[in-house]
Write a protein that holds these residues in place. Sequence first.
Motif, PDB file in Angstrom:
ATOM      1  N   LEU A  87       0.838  -1.197   0.000  1.00 43.58           N
ATOM      2  CA  LEU A  87       0.000   0.000   0.000  1.00 43.58           C
ATOM      3  C   LEU A  87       0.881   1.260   0.000  1.00 43.58           C
ATOM      4  CD1 LEU A  87      -2.987   0.711   0.024  1.00 43.58           C
ATOM      5  CD2 LEU A  87      -2.887   0.771   2.507  1.00 43.58           C
ATOM      6  N   LEU A  88       1.919   1.268   0.815  1.00 43.42           N
ATOM      7  CA  LEU A  88       2.863   2.391   0.825  1.00 43.42           C
ATOM      8  C   LEU A  88       3.494   2.591  -0.545  1.00 43.42           C
ATOM      9  CD1 LEU A  88       4.615   1.833   4.257  1.00 43.42           C
ATOM     10  CD2 LEU A  88       3.537   3.961   3.518  1.00 43.42           C
ATOM     11  N   LEU A  89       3.902   1.501  -1.173  1.00 44.81           N
ATOM     12  CA  LEU A  89       4.535   1.580  -2.487  1.00 44.81           C
ATOM     13  C   LEU A  89       3.576   2.143  -3.532  1.00 44.81           C
ATOM     14  CD1 LEU A  89       6.927   0.905  -4.356  1.00 44.81           C
ATOM     15  CD2 LEU A  89       5.898  -1.335  -4.667  1.00 44.81           C
TER      16      LEU A  89
ATOM     17  N   GLU B  79       0.177   9.229   6.266  1.00 45.91           N
ATOM     18  CA  GLU B  79      -1.110   9.576   6.871  1.00 45.91           C
ATOM     19  C   GLU B  79      -2.252   8.814   6.206  1.00 45.91           C
ATOM     20  OE1 GLU B  79      -3.863  13.505   7.684  1.00 45.91           O
ATOM     21  OE2 GLU B  79      -1.717  13.760   7.313  1.00 45.91           O
ATOM     22  N   VAL B  80      -2.197   8.690   4.891  1.00 43.77           N
ATOM     23  CA  VAL B  80      -3.239   7.959   4.163  1.00 43.77           C
ATOM     24  C   VAL B  80      -3.232   6.487   4.566  1.00 43.77           C
ATOM     25  CG1 VAL B  80      -3.929   7.141   1.867  1.00 43.77           C
ATOM     26  CG2 VAL B  80      -3.384   9.549   2.224  1.00 43.77           C
ATOM     27  N   VAL B  81      -2.057   5.888   4.712  1.00 45.21           N
ATOM     28  CA  VAL B  81      -1.980   4.482   5.125  1.00 45.21           C
ATOM     29  C   VAL B  81      -2.583   4.315   6.516  1.00 45.21           C
ATOM     30  CG1 VAL B  81      -0.408   2.589   5.742  1.00 45.21           C
ATOM     31  CG2 VAL B  81      -0.050   3.885   3.633  1.00 45.21           C
TER      32      VAL B  81
ATOM     33  N   VAL C 253      -7.280   2.599   9.918  1.00 38.68           N
ATOM     34  CA  VAL C 253      -8.331   2.982  10.875  1.00 38.68           C
ATOM     35  C   VAL C 253      -9.696   2.683  10.259  1.00 38.68           C
ATOM     36  CG1 VAL C 253      -9.443   4.939  12.024  1.00 38.68           C
ATOM     37  CG2 VAL C 253      -6.961   4.696  12.115  1.00 38.68           C
ATOM     38  N   ALA C 254      -9.855   3.004   8.980  1.00 43.71           N
ATOM     39  CA  ALA C 254     -11.118   2.722   8.283  1.00 43.71           C
ATOM     40  C   ALA C 254     -11.354   1.216   8.168  1.00 43.71           C
ATOM     41  CB  ALA C 254     -11.112   3.372   6.902  1.00 43.71           C
ATOM     42  N   VAL C 255     -10.298   0.443   7.948  1.00 47.48           N
ATOM     43  CA  VAL C 255     -10.432  -1.014   7.902  1.00 47.48           C
ATOM     44  C   VAL C 255     -10.922  -1.519   9.258  1.00 47.48           C
ATOM     45  CG1 VAL C 255      -9.109  -3.182   7.780  1.00 47.48           C
ATOM     46  CG2 VAL C 255      -8.765  -1.397   6.047  1.00 47.48           C
TER      47      VAL C 255
ATOM     48  N   TRP D  16     -10.310  -4.256  -1.701  1.00 44.67           N
ATOM     49  CA  TRP D  16     -11.160  -3.468  -0.798  1.00 44.67           C
ATOM     50  C   TRP D  16     -10.313  -2.435  -0.049  1.00 44.67           C
ATOM     51  CZ3 TRP D  16     -11.734  -3.790   4.779  1.00 44.67           C
ATOM     52  CH2 TRP D  16     -12.841  -3.094   5.263  1.00 44.67           C
ATOM     53  N   ILE D  17      -9.169  -2.878   0.459  1.00 41.13           N
ATOM     54  CA  ILE D  17      -8.262  -1.966   1.175  1.00 41.13           C
ATOM     55  C   ILE D  17      -7.773  -0.881   0.223  1.00 41.13           C
ATOM     56  CG2 ILE D  17      -5.997  -1.787   2.299  1.00 41.13           C
ATOM     57  CD1 ILE D  17      -6.545  -4.582   3.511  1.00 41.13           C
ATOM     58  N   TRP D  18      -7.423  -1.246  -1.013  1.00 39.42           N
ATOM     59  CA  TRP D  18      -6.959  -0.252  -1.985  1.00 39.42           C
ATOM     60  C   TRP D  18      -8.056   0.776  -2.264  1.00 39.42           C
ATOM     61  CZ3 TRP D  18      -3.122   2.280  -3.570  1.00 39.42           C
ATOM     62  CH2 TRP D  18      -3.202   3.037  -4.741  1.00 39.42           C
ATOM     63  N   GLY D  19      -9.289   0.335  -2.377  1.00 43.80           N
ATOM     64  CA  GLY D  19     -10.399   1.259  -2.602  1.00 43.80           C
ATOM     65  C   GLY D  19     -10.508   2.287  -1.490  1.00 43.80           C
ATOM     66  N   ILE D  20     -10.326   1.836  -0.265  1.00 41.69           N
ATOM     67  CA  ILE D  20     -10.345   2.753   0.879  1.00 41.69           C
ATOM     68  C   ILE D  20      -9.175   3.726   0.771  1.00 41.69           C
ATOM     69  CG2 ILE D  20     -10.064   2.929   3.389  1.00 41.69           C
ATOM     70  CD1 ILE D  20     -11.468   0.158   3.560  1.00 41.69           C
ATOM     71  N   ALA D  21      -7.995   3.192   0.478  1.00 44.05           N
ATOM     72  CA  ALA D  21      -6.782   4.014   0.428  1.00 44.05           C
ATOM     73  C   ALA D  21      -6.864   5.082  -0.652  1.00 44.05           C
ATOM     74  CB  ALA D  21      -5.553   3.127   0.212  1.00 44.05           C
TER      75      ALA D  21
END
Length: 177
Positions: free
Chosen positions: A34-36, A50-52, A57-59, A75-80
Amino acid sequence: MSAESRSDDQLLAALGKGDRDTLTVLYRRHAPWLLLRLSQRCGDEGVVDEVVQDTFVAVWRGAGRYRGDGSVPAWIWGIAIRRLIDQFRARRLATVPLSEGMGAAEPSAEEKVLLGVEHGDLAAALRQISPELRAVVRATILDGLTTREAARLLGIPVGTVKTRLVRARAALREELV
């Protein structure tokens, strides 16, 4: 069964039932990629961090709402990506002098594309295709992953990614005409 050996779906189910230790496993498993990926879209390391954090937190808060109609990484990428768009908006608004008003700052090309994907005609068309096709489109076209990377992310064979991408393009053409 240890938390480390559980699937992402099992971890989210446990997290939704209040097992906070599973969040640590999900974070260790997904934060590096996700960071990459976020770093490829934003050069500000502080914003990416901060986004990660906001994403996980949203997860944690939304684990009970995960429907299971796609892969957990997608799903996690969509949130990010939504969190990143929110950061772009906040930064743009913070840099606009009050005297210029809300509409004075011109969004970047990437912001326009991301906003269109979330809210425009393409968003409506994407909602009309199956979740499996949508996940492949997001991974390959919107996120710029290779078919091999998308296959790994989505947990499906490379050939399936290619087939779904052909089907998704045809379905989107139908929706956007």
